[in-house]
Design a protein around this motif. Structure first.
Motif, PDB file in Angstrom:
ATOM      1  N   ARG A  86      47.082  72.571  58.476  1.00 51.81           N
ATOM      2  CA  ARG A  86      45.789  72.969  57.927  1.00 51.81           C
ATOM      3  C   ARG A  86      45.508  72.216  56.626  1.00 51.81           C
ATOM      4  O   ARG A  86      46.412  71.631  56.017  1.00 51.81           O
ATOM      5  CB  ARG A  86      45.762  74.488  57.698  1.00 51.81           C
ATOM      6  N   ILE A  87      44.268  72.239  56.207  1.00 52.29           N
ATOM      7  CA  ILE A  87      43.871  71.540  54.973  1.00 52.29           C
ATOM      8  C   ILE A  87      44.729  71.989  53.806  1.00 52.29           C
ATOM      9  O   ILE A  87      45.182  71.193  52.981  1.00 52.29           O
ATOM     10  CB  ILE A  87      42.376  71.774  54.661  1.00 52.29           C
ATOM     11  N   GLN A  88      45.003  73.291  53.718  1.00 51.51           N
ATOM     12  CA  GLN A  88      45.805  73.797  52.612  1.00 51.51           C
ATOM     13  C   GLN A  88      47.201  73.189  52.620  1.00 51.51           C
ATOM     14  O   GLN A  88      47.789  72.950  51.566  1.00 51.51           O
ATOM     15  CB  GLN A  88      45.896  75.321  52.666  1.00 51.51           C
ATOM     16  N   HIS A  89      47.748  72.926  53.794  1.00 44.71           N
ATOM     17  CA  HIS A  89      49.080  72.324  53.878  1.00 44.71           C
ATOM     18  C   HIS A  89      49.084  70.909  53.303  1.00 44.71           C
ATOM     19  O   HIS A  89      50.092  70.479  52.722  1.00 44.71           O
ATOM     20  CB  HIS A  89      49.552  72.289  55.333  1.00 44.71           C
ATOM     21  N   LEU A  90      47.991  70.190  53.467  1.00 43.76           N
ATOM     22  CA  LEU A  90      47.900  68.856  52.874  1.00 43.76           C
ATOM     23  C   LEU A  90      47.859  68.942  51.350  1.00 43.76           C
ATOM     24  O   LEU A  90      48.504  68.166  50.649  1.00 43.76           O
ATOM     25  CB  LEU A  90      46.651  68.125  53.387  1.00 43.76           C
ATOM     26  N   LEU A  91      47.096  69.886  50.840  1.00 40.05           N
ATOM     27  CA  LEU A  91      46.969  70.045  49.386  1.00 40.05           C
ATOM     28  C   LEU A  91      48.264  70.489  48.728  1.00 40.05           C
ATOM     29  O   LEU A  91      48.532  70.154  47.567  1.00 40.05           O
ATOM     30  CB  LEU A  91      45.863  71.056  49.077  1.00 40.05           C
ATOM     31  N   THR A  92      49.081  71.228  49.456  1.00 39.45           N
ATOM     32  CA  THR A  92      50.316  71.775  48.884  1.00 39.45           C
ATOM     33  C   THR A  92      51.566  70.999  49.296  1.00 39.45           C
ATOM     34  O   THR A  92      52.672  71.380  48.923  1.00 39.45           O
ATOM     35  CB  THR A  92      50.500  73.240  49.324  1.00 39.45           C
ATOM     36  N   THR A 131      31.652  72.457  53.375  1.00 39.40           N
ATOM     37  CA  THR A 131      31.809  71.424  54.397  1.00 39.40           C
ATOM     38  C   THR A 131      33.153  71.527  55.098  1.00 39.40           C
ATOM     39  O   THR A 131      33.265  71.280  56.304  1.00 39.40           O
ATOM     40  CB  THR A 131      31.666  70.024  53.759  1.00 39.40           C
ATOM     41  N   ILE A 132      34.206  71.858  54.342  1.00 43.92           N
ATOM     42  CA  ILE A 132      35.522  72.092  54.923  1.00 43.92           C
ATOM     43  C   ILE A 132      36.047  73.416  54.398  1.00 43.92           C
ATOM     44  O   ILE A 132      35.546  73.949  53.402  1.00 43.92           O
ATOM     45  CB  ILE A 132      36.532  70.961  54.591  1.00 43.92           C
ATOM     46  N   GLY A 133      37.069  73.938  55.070  1.00 44.20           N
ATOM     47  CA  GLY A 133      37.724  75.162  54.628  1.00 44.20           C
ATOM     48  C   GLY A 133      39.214  74.940  54.496  1.00 44.20           C
ATOM     49  O   GLY A 133      39.796  74.126  55.226  1.00 44.20           O
ATOM     50  N   LEU A 134      39.848  75.656  53.595  1.00 48.40           N
ATOM     51  CA  LEU A 134      41.273  75.466  53.367  1.00 48.40           C
ATOM     52  C   LEU A 134      42.106  75.789  54.604  1.00 48.40           C
ATOM     53  O   LEU A 134      43.184  75.220  54.797  1.00 48.40           O
ATOM     54  CB  LEU A 134      41.739  76.320  52.189  1.00 48.40           C
ATOM     55  N   GLN A 135      41.621  76.684  55.446  1.00 48.05           N
ATOM     56  CA  GLN A 135      42.374  77.050  56.650  1.00 48.05           C
ATOM     57  C   GLN A 135      41.962  76.251  57.878  1.00 48.05           C
ATOM     58  O   GLN A 135      42.481  76.482  58.976  1.00 48.05           O
ATOM     59  CB  GLN A 135      42.215  78.554  56.919  1.00 48.05           C
ATOM     60  N   ASP A 136      41.066  75.292  57.713  1.00 48.20           N
ATOM     61  CA  ASP A 136      40.670  74.457  58.849  1.00 48.20           C
ATOM     62  C   ASP A 136      41.854  73.631  59.345  1.00 48.20           C
ATOM     63  O   ASP A 136      42.593  73.045  58.533  1.00 48.20           O
ATOM     64  CB  ASP A 136      39.564  73.471  58.449  1.00 48.20           C
ATOM     65  N   PRO A 137      42.043  73.535  60.676  1.00 50.85           N
ATOM     66  CA  PRO A 137      43.051  72.605  61.195  1.00 50.85           C
ATOM     67  C   PRO A 137      42.649  71.165  60.884  1.00 50.85           C
ATOM     68  O   PRO A 137      41.470  70.804  60.979  1.00 50.85           O
ATOM     69  CB  PRO A 137      43.025  72.863  62.706  1.00 50.85           C
TER      70      PRO A 137
END
Length: 411
Positions: free
Chosen positions: A132-138, A94-100
């Motif tokens: 990006r999604i990954q930036h939120l997680l990290t 549904t989402i990807g880690l590199q999605d804006p």
């Protein structure tokens, strides 16, 4: 929900019962001299609870003891739950880690970076690339918290009502709109800063799933794991189980009751905070930690796949750096040297540099309210410590806990 119970003699899983008593004595002293109201701790090895203790009160003034079903405000230990919830959507495709992030929250399309100037008139420039999604997680998004009070952007958050909480009446969607209008501290992906990233991630979960964050948590994490006492607020029938909230007197170190900081847990919040919103019990969060140790599964329920969990537990900081190299020097009771950050957890890379008796790959998080957990996948140990005292950094509890648990390992 059943309370936790001792499941194995410590000696059977390589723990010395006499040495574990040192842990209890150390913590009891904090209650006896008034520095803590009360506490609970659980030490689990190889999937079985080997040590369980509690001491003091959940409510000192009313003489209510710490008990197995006591409810605690998880505060920032909500963040790992949000990370796991988001990763279930990654596994769904549904989402990807590199999605804006702007794909889900359009207000983040035109974020800008602080360059100079006061909070009243900051000079900003456009970002080179999106959050990006990954930036939120990290926590490499460039977002911040007002309570840091260390930067003009922190002051912007505080001026707009975002210091320790969100402004009354604003929904998570409305908060995200405002955060997107504030300058970022840095270019996304280039540094680490503790902030509202997990809140924004929670909103991404809502938009991508078409579900409220509370309902999504329940369906994908809480109900599968049997976390029946974990929610965004405490209903009236459970209110007497909620621990009172305390702050540390800066002059004496003694715990002082602070109902104004803790009363919000008794009402459904307008903003469902993916950073700090959950209330839980020791038994419930124990199930969450066992799921992580089990590679995404516990008690017959699979929440995530093992490869996903392993990916979450790698160091995702830029260039493989540690927190001391790329993180802002703001509140944290955890070490930063030799410690990286994964998709929702601090991860020990170099125990010697970190100055803690840990295994490489140990992961953890804590909260400003005193709660902390860690998982050591090498030794197959999980530890949970719950109290309600702000700030947790008032005393060296978390670092001492590691020393005292690890000295009890004798196999």
């Amino acid at each position: 929900m059943p309370e936790l119970k001792i499941e194995v003699d410590p000696a059977e899983v390589g723990l010395d019962a006499g040495r574990l008593e040192r842990l209890d004595r150390y913590l009891a002293a904090y209650v006896d001299d008034g520095r803590l109201p009360g506490w609970q701790i659980a030490v689990t090895r190889r999937g079985r609870v080997a040590h369980l203790a509690q001491y003091g009160h959940r409510d000192v003034e009313n003489g209510l003891p710490s008990e197995g079903d006591t409810l605690y405000r998880a505060w920032s230990m909500t963040k790992p739950v949000t990370s796991v919830a988001a990763m279930t959507l990654v596994e769904d495709g549904t989402i990807g880690l590199q999605d804006p992030v702007s794909r889900y929250i359009p207000a983040f399309e035109d974020v800008r970076i602080y360059q100079r100037g006061p909070a009243s008139r900051p000079v900003t420039t456009p970002v080179a690339g999106p959050i990006r999604i990954q930036h939120l997680l990290t926590h490499t998004s460039g977002l911040t918290y007002g309570f840091h009070g260390a930067h003009p952007v922190d002051e912007i958050y505080t001026r707009n009502g975002y210091e320790w909480a969100t402004p009354p009446g604003l929904s998570l969607a409305e908060c995200c709109e405002q955060w997107a209008s504030f300058p970022l501290l840095f270019e996304p992906g280039t540094a680490w800063n503790y902030g509202v990233s997990s809140d924004v991630l929670g909103r991404v979960v809502e938009v991508a799933s078409g579900s409220g964050l509370d309902d999504f948590y329940a369906a994908r994490v809480l109900e599968p794991l049997g976390m029946t006492d974990t929610a965004f607020f405490v209903p009236p029938e459970k209110a007497d189980r909620l621990a009172a909230f305390y702050t540390a007197d800066p002059a004496t170190g003694r715990a002082v009751r602070a109902d104004h900081l803790g009363a919000g847990a008794l009402h459904r919040p307008a903003c469902l905070s993916g950073s700090a919103g959950l209330v839980t019990t020791l038994a419930d969060y124990h199930r969450f930690t066992q799921m992580l140790l089990g590679g995404g599964t516990f008690d017959g329920a699979r929440v995530l796949g093992p490869r996903t969990v392993r990916h979450m537990l790698r160091n995702h900081l830029p260039g493989g750096a540690d927190l001391a190299s790329v993180g802002r020097p703001v509140f944290s009771e955890m070490p930063t040297s030799g410690v990286g950050f994964g998709l929702g957890f601090a991860v020990v890379e170099d125990p010697a540099a970190a100055g803690v008796p840990a295994s490489p790959g140990e992961y953890a998080w804590h909260s400003v309210a005193g709660t902390v957990f860690w998982v050591d996948p090498v030794e197959e140990i999980t530890v949970l410590f719950f109290t309600q005292l702000m700030p947790s950094s008032a005393h060296p509890l978390h670092s001492r806990l590691r020393q005292l648990v690890n000295q009890a390992l004798v196999d």
